[in-house]
Scaffold this motif. Structure first.
Motif, short mmCIF file in Angstrom:
data_model
loop_
_atom_site.label_atom_id
_atom_site.label_comp_id
_atom_site.label_asym_id
_atom_site.label_seq_id
_atom_site.Cartn_x
_atom_site.Cartn_y
_atom_site.Cartn_z
N THR A 1 0.75 -1.32 -0.02
CA THR A 1 0.01 -0.06 -0.04
C THR A 1 0.87 1.15 -0.05
O THR A 1 0.51 2.31 -0.50
CB THR A 1 -0.89 -0.12 1.24
N GLN A 2 2.05 1.18 0.63
CA GLN A 2 2.84 2.33 0.58
C GLN A 2 3.19 2.72 -0.59
O GLN A 2 3.36 3.91 -1.01
CB GLN A 2 4.22 1.94 1.60
N TRP B 1 -6.03 -8.33 -2.55
CA TRP B 1 -6.20 -8.49 -4.12
C TRP B 1 -6.44 -9.76 -4.43
O TRP B 1 -6.24 -10.63 -3.53
CB TRP B 1 -4.93 -8.27 -4.61
N GLU C 1 -7.38 -15.68 2.59
CA GLU C 1 -7.48 -14.83 3.60
C GLU C 1 -6.83 -15.46 4.98
O GLU C 1 -7.08 -16.78 5.19
CB GLU C 1 -9.18 -14.74 4.03
N GLU D 1 3.82 -6.93 8.40
CA GLU D 1 2.27 -6.78 8.67
C GLU D 1 1.36 -7.87 8.64
O GLU D 1 0.45 -8.06 9.26
CB GLU D 1 1.73 -5.75 7.59
N GLU E 1 -1.43 -9.52 10.75
CA GLU E 1 -2.73 -9.83 10.48
C GLU E 1 -3.26 -11.08 11.30
O GLU E 1 -4.31 -11.46 11.61
CB GLU E 1 -2.97 -9.62 9.10
N ALA F 1 -4.17 -12.38 -2.79
CA ALA F 1 -2.69 -12.06 -2.52
C ALA F 1 -2.72 -10.87 -1.62
O ALA F 1 -3.32 -9.97 -1.87
CB ALA F 1 -1.96 -11.78 -3.81
N LEU F 2 -1.87 -10.92 -0.51
CA LEU F 2 -2.07 -9.96 0.45
C LEU F 2 -0.72 -9.35 0.45
O LEU F 2 0.34 -9.92 1.09
CB LEU F 2 -2.45 -10.42 1.74
N PRO F 3 -0.46 -8.45 -0.03
CA PRO F 3 0.82 -7.64 0.10
C PRO F 3 1.03 -7.08 1.41
O PRO F 3 0.14 -6.76 2.27
CB PRO F 3 1.01 -6.59 -0.99
N TYR F 4 2.08 -6.37 1.62
CA TYR F 4 2.37 -5.71 2.88
C TYR F 4 1.42 -4.26 2.68
O TYR F 4 1.49 -3.94 1.82
CB TYR F 4 3.90 -5.18 3.09
N SER F 5 1.15 -3.85 3.75
CA SER F 5 0.78 -2.35 3.77
C SER F 5 2.00 -1.31 3.87
O SER F 5 1.97 -0.48 2.95
CB SER F 5 -0.34 -2.17 5.02
N LYS F 6 2.63 -1.48 4.97
CA LYS F 6 3.88 -0.93 4.98
C LYS F 6 5.11 -1.90 5.17
O LYS F 6 5.33 -2.28 5.96
CB LYS F 6 3.97 0.05 6.23
N PRO F 7 5.83 -1.93 4.05
CA PRO F 7 6.69 -3.31 4.08
C PRO F 7 7.91 -3.00 4.87
O PRO F 7 8.52 -1.89 4.70
CB PRO F 7 7.11 -3.25 2.53
#
Lengths: 201, 1036
Positions: free
Chosen positions: A67-68, A99, B10, B43, B47, B81-87
């Motif tokens: 998101t960053q 996603w 999830e 992150e 979760e 697919a879950l990427p980081y929010s702030k990696p």
């Protein structure tokens, strides 16, 4: 009796046509939670694939951007757009955006992006014209047979390493893909594995 | 619906269903610190732990998405697919990170590097920059990663056995500790183990200042007191010896398993194997004499082994000392302290007759190699044996050369467990804080600790599991694992080692440093800050260079600070002489009605702390090959006289207490000495270790915790199965083990031994054309059988455990099988270990018979196993002459061990935390699939891909020799396993394979294996050869 026979033939033909990934996967274009348009960002704005998918040159996974990365621009640009509400929420809460994954090989396949991108396989060979997709579409079947078609004859798909992310690249005037491919295969000493362990560990 | 990896689905709540909060929440004082912490941990894991989506909700989501997708539901299910929010900065998904930390052990710590995938530690490796490890590790270190993820680790705080929360405890502790602080600690006792941790020492010092009335008691279930007392006796100060086995040519072990169950095993392995065989035209080899009662891996490596009950080793030492000192050229002046010692030894009468050769020739040999020998005494032996060993070492001039003496800093005196019990009886203890350990289970049975603890008003216990001690405590606090904690430790020579966390506490655990800091109101209760303070103090770094030094400390995993100074104290001959005079002789001959009981810590579950670790329970004991339990070990003669056979249940009676245990006959055990390992028979353990084995602690008293006499053994009249993975002692005439002696080396090549006839080709296979050709060499001369390779392989390759029932059926899943062979006399055999995994035959019998081509030959010489093609005919397993293939008879990963045979419509799954340990680069196999050693093909491919990626647009070169290290080779502390490219004549493996000792296992079958072995050598004393079996099988 004849009917049963005909039904069996029909079933096999149906299976042969409708079964493989060429049919079941190609064209898969799920609706994403955030309406991100590659056509706008990668196409119109000209963002490089590598700006977001940073893992592609060093790791096996290309990595969907965090998101960053989105907020790098969208902190100020269109900051209050309702389409970006989820992105903003994710950035503030720390929870990832969920996603929907489009391209995925089965768990028993260990695909490595870096080994392809750094050795002359372009993004477009497997992912199609992403810079023209408002919604990401599964362009190629990504089946084992399809992978082997290239592994057995990489000259049909090789391009100069520097052009990997150039989605509009064609071989230059007078050269065919095959000729150029053969030259690059020899120059890069490309050895695409055909042994099982290349992908199955 | 398929079970996909965490990255594509999830997040699901952990089975306990509880919400987890970050343990550092309450410490989020400074925004910089919070930011720093958040950057360290991913992150996505947060979760997962914050209880995200539970199962029901998730199924609703999936159903909804299928409904919405319409016909698209015919496709593969929707995945996310879950990427980081702030990696975090340094995490590249797909590539592992390595962090240096240390695993706290008894008295010191083992420096390790931990491989971490996206914030999950998955594999422990040694730290190559630290000499205690040198890159290798041992079984306990390899298995500790599973302990981190053990789903049976206690999670909520328990108040009187009922779940509570940290808030409840903190509220209680605030009031309770405030009252204690007001009373200056009166009524407070802290019970812990002996940990060499500078940050803990810092807090202890603060504790003494703030709470002067409080007392600290130290109790170690496995005590090194005898060695300390012996050193204090001999030198007048409690110096710690550090043995340099690589410098030693002669080693005498007095009941000391220095390669295995004593401390520093990893470092000793390294040194010992270096001295095992030198390079050069006339290679030299060290010689090991072992005097022991139990059969240990040290005894297995010995060139000469004397079976003696542990209580007779004292006699032997006295007689040997006398022989050695009497034979000295320089006669000490009469009246001098040395003369007094000789006098004292001359008056000592041994209680048994000892082998003449063993006294005379060993003394002569030690003298001949003066300054290059080591005499080492074991933990069990009384202080006088240790003191005499030091005296003899000093006489021979070994001190300062092969033995280094280091002086640890003075530590404040701590009380013993006996004193604590007395204090409780006097009513002086109101609050008892138990840090780590499991004293209710491990305390000597005569102290009655359980009853005493019940008398204490408030017992607070900090521990990993809710165990026997927690059952009696008012408060049980979950402790953080070392992989989740900030801390520090000392290496064997005193240098500082960092303990840094790789993951946030998974089970809400709290660091012991934090708890102590809160109790004593230390200036900070952040473990990170406490460790920094300790580092600053010990290293003495100025403020200007501190941050750089600190970062270097964390990066390297070692430092030069804090080393204990090397000392050269003079030996106190008169003190030793007085002690000799005061020593009573041994107990005399033992018999079947007067047996000796030797209690020792287990090579696998230690003193019981690892009883819930499935890998360790299933690992066959290096000597007995027993898994999932313990047994009383009897020599064949003792068993014969008692009428006991393997698998009988016997009753051990000692001092009015008795214990029923299984019995096992072990060739090589000393006659009339019964060995039983501690750590089993636990009653509050977890689903893996519960009620496994027999509790030897019920016979352990404080007067004689290790060796007791007067044991009586009788048959209980029933039998029990022993999950022993190796019952056969016959090799059916094949020369599976090839052995020679140093003297004969070079006389003839061992490679083509016995096979002059033409070898027949059983199949033809095309030549492989790959860039590299992989091969491996295993040196039987340095392999001790420690089994670190077996667990390293299990950890790296996602090998499941199968449970005792399946082991009894012979279905163990370990890819490496450590074969143990006896040689010679039934009662007094020699021992050889041989690790056997898939030897990657060039002409593989398994490849020819697979009906679906699931096992094929790779271009680089590997025998490839393709799990996705295998249909489970098991023909390959049948055809393999090495029996190196393993079949997944059940879904061992997803089914609990007692529900293996449940059908497909029943619920199955793996606890979330156990999934986290799995190596993402290796498939996790399902039921019905064959598997086997792959030469760690994931590491090979990682290196080959790395070379290609680095080359980019040019020709990739070869992978440099030594880059690819399979897990087994990396873990082996003796460096017995070497892997590399055999097409390169300069590679290490090629040079090793050219040695005359090199031979192929079952080479006569012409399978052309890529893994070859180097024959075992023995270096017997030519004057002690009478009656020994020669390598060919004949007797001298």
């Amino acid at each position: 009796m004849v009917g049963a026979f005909a039904a069996a033939i029909l079933a096999l033909v149906g299976l042969y046509y409708y079964g493989p990934q060429q049919y079941t996967r190609v064209g898969y274009a799920p609706v994403q939670p955030v309406p991100f348009s590659h056509a706008q960002h990668a196409g119109q704005l000209g963002l490089s694939c590598l700006y977001c998918h940073t893992g592609v040159e060093e790791s096996s996974v290309a990595k969907i951007p965090s998101t960053q990365t989105c907020m790098n621009c969208h902190q100020t640009i269109k900051a209050d757009s309702p389409k970006l509400a989820l992105v903003k929420a994710s950035f503030e809460s720390g929870k990832p955006i969920s996603w929907i994954r489009v391209h995925k090989t089965p768990d028993y396949v260990f695909f490595n992006h870096a080994a392809h991108v750094k050795r002359g396989v372009g993004c477009v060979s497997c992912h199609g014209q992403v810079n023209g997709m408002p919604v990401v579409v599964h362009d190629q079947p990504l089946s084992m047979g399809w992978c082997l078609d290239c592994h057995r004859e990489p000259e049909n798909h090789l391009r100069p390493v520097a052009e990997a992310t150039n989605l509009a690249w064609w071989p230059s005037e007078g050269k065919t893909q095959r000729d150029l491919g053969l030259y690059l295969k020899d120059r890069y000493k490309v050895q695409a594995p055909e042994q099982c362990v290349g992908c199955h560990r | 619906m398929t079970q996909e990896t965490a990255s594509s689905m999830e997040p699901v709540a952990l089975p306990t269903g509880k919400a987890y909060w970050r343990s550092l929440d309450h410490l989020a004082d400074t925004p910089e610190f919070r930011d720093w912490i958040e950057r360290r941990f991913p992150e996505s894991m947060r979760e997962l732990l914050s209880g995200g989506v539970d199962r029901r909700h998730f199924l609703q989501l999936m159903a909804a998405s299928i409904g919405l997708a319409g016909l698209a539901g015919c496709r593969r299910p929707e995945m996310h697919a879950l990427p980081y929010s702030k990696p975090p900065e340094e995490v590249v998904p797909g590539l592992p990170n390595f962090y240096a930390t240390a695993m706290p052990r008894r008295g010191s710590a083992l420096p390790v590097l931990v491989e971490s995938h996206e914030g999950r530690p998955t594999k422990i490796e040694g730290n190559p920059r630290q000499p205690d490890s040198g890159g290798s590790s041992d079984t306990l270190a390899q298995a500790s990663v599973l302990e981190l993820y053990d789903p049976d680790r206690s999670s909520p705080v328990l108040q009187q056995g009922k779940p509570a929360s940290w808030k409840d405890y903190d509220a209680f502790a605030a009031k309770h500790y405030a009252a204690i602080r007001e009373r200056k600690g009166k009524g407070l006792r802290i019970l812990s183990e002996d940990l060499a941790s500078p940050s803990l020492e810092l807090l202890r010092e603060h504790c003494r200042a703030v709470l002067p009335e409080a007392r600290w008691n130290i109790f170690d279930s496995v005590s090194r007191a005898n060695a300390h007392d012996g050193a204090a006796l001999a030198f007048g100060s409690p110096v710690i010896p550090r043995y340099q086995f690589d410098q030693a040519e002669i080693i005498l072990s007095l009941d000391s398993d220095f390669l295995g169950l004593e401390e520093d095993g990893t470092r000793h392995h390294r040194g010992f194997s270096r001295g095992r065989l030198g390079e050069g035209k006339t290679p030299t080899m060290n010689r090991l004499y072992a005097v022991e009662s139990q059969f240990t891996i040290t005894g297995g490596m010995a060139d000469h082994r004397l079976r003696l009950p542990s209580s007779h080793v004292r006699d032997y030492t006295m007689v040997l000392a006398r022989a050695l000192l009497d034979g000295e050229k320089v006669v000490p002046a009469p009246g001098s302290p040395q003369a007094a010692l000789r006098q004292a030894l001359a008056t000592y009468k041994p209680s048994v007759k000892l082998d003449e050769l063993w006294v005379r020739e060993v003394a002569a040999d030690l003298r001949a190699h003066a300054g290059k020998g080591i005499i080492i005494a074991g933990r069990r032996q009384p202080p006088i044996v240790h003191a005499l060993a030091f005296a003899l070492n000093a006489t021979l001039g070994n001190i300062g050369k092969t033995i280094e003496l280091r002086k640890p800093p003075a530590r404040p005196a701590a009380g013993t467990l006996q004193e604590l019990v007395q204090a409780i009886d006097k009513g002086e203890v109101e609050t008892l804080l138990i840090l780590g350990g499991n004293p209710v289970y491990t305390a000597p049975v005569d102290l009655g600790l359980a009853d005493r603890i019940k008398k204490v008003a408030t017992t607070i216990r900090l521990g990993l599991h809710a165990d026997e001690t927690s059952g009696l405590a008012s408060w049980h606090l979950p402790s953080a694992h070392y992989l989740e904690s900030w801390g520090d430790a000392r290496a064997g020579d005193g240098t500082l080692l960092p303990i840094q966390p790789l993951i946030e506490p998974l089970f809400d655990g709290r660091n012991v440093l934090e708890e102590l800091a809160r109790l004593t109101k230390f200036e900070t209760s952040l473990p990170y800050e406490i460790v920094r303070r300790a580092f600053r103090k010990i290293s003495g770094t100025a403020d200007a260079g501190f941050e750089a030094a600190w970062r270097k400390f964390l990066h390297e995993g070692t430092s030069s600070a804090g080393a204990y100074p090397i000392e050269h104290p003079a030996l106190k001959w008169d003190a030793v002489a007085r002690a000799v005079i005061a020593t009573r002789p041994g107990p005399g001959s033992l018999s079947a009605s007067n047996l000796e009981l030797v209690l020792e810590r287990d090579a696998k579950v230690d003193d019981g702390r690892f009883a819930n670790n499935g890998w360790l329970q299933e690992l066959p004991n290096p000597i007995t090959k027993l898994s999932w339990g313990n047994a009383a070990l009897l020599s064949p003669r003792t068993a014969q006289e008692l009428g006991v056979t393997d698998g009988d249940v016997v009753r051990l009676e000692l001092d009015g207490r008795n214990l029923e245990t299984a019995a096992m006959i072990l060739p090589g055990q000393a006659d009339y000495s019964v060995g039983l390992v501690l750590g089993y028979g636990r009653t509050a353990c977890g689903r893996v270790g519960q009620n496994v084995g027999y509790n030897a602690y019920s016979l352990r008293t404080s007067q004689a915790p290790d060796v007791t006499l007067g044991l009586k053994v009788s048959k209980a009249g029933r039998r029990t199965p022993l999950a022993c993975s190796q019952q056969h002692f016959t090799m059916e005439g094949r020369d599976i083990i090839r052995e020679s002696s140093l003297a004969d080396l070079g006389e003839h090549s061992l490679a083509g031994h016995h096979h002059e006839e033409e070898l027949h080709d059983i199949q033809t296979v095309p030549v492989t054309h790959g860039e590299h050709q992989w091969g491996m060499a295993i040196d039987l001369n340095t392999c001790t059988g420690c089994s670190a390779c077996v667990l390293a392989c299990q950890s790296e390759n996602n090998i499941p455990i199968v449970g005792p029932d399946e082991i009894l059926r012979g279905r163990e899943m370990h890819w490496i099988r450590l074969d143990r062979y006896f040689a010679g006399d039934r009662d007094d055999p020699e021992l050889v270990h041989q690790p056997v995994a898939c030897v990657q035959c060039e002409k593989a019998p398994c490849e020819a018979v697979c009906p679906v081509n699931a096992t094929v030959h790779g271009e680089e010489g590997l025998n490839l196993m393709v799990y996705s093609r295998c249909i489970g005919t098991r023909y390959c397993e049948n055809n393999c002459p090495y029996k190196a293939r393993r079949f997944n008879y059940f879904d061992y990963n997803q089914r609990p061990l007692d529900q293996l045979w449940y059908g497909p419509l029943t619920e199955k799954g793996m606890p979330e935390t156990l999934k986290m340990q799995k190596n993402p680069d290796v498939s996790v196999r399902m039921r019905g699939v064959m598997e086997k050693c792959t030469y760690c093909v994931q590491r090979i491919e990682r290196a080959r891909i790395g070379v290609k990626v680095a080359a980019g647009g040019s020709a990739p070169g070869k992978v440099p020799d030594g880059t690819i290290v399979p897990a087994c080779a990396q873990a082996c502390p003796a460096q017995a396993i070497v892997f590399g490219d055999i097409s390169d004549p300069e590679s290490k493996v090629s040079r090793i394979k050219n040695q005359s000792r090199n031979y192929d296992l079952l080479g006569e079958l012409n399978t052309k294996p890529r893994t070859s072995y180097l024959a075992r050598l023995r270096n017997p004393n030519p004057r002690m050869l009478a009656g020994r079996p020669l390598p060919g099988g004949e007797h001298a």
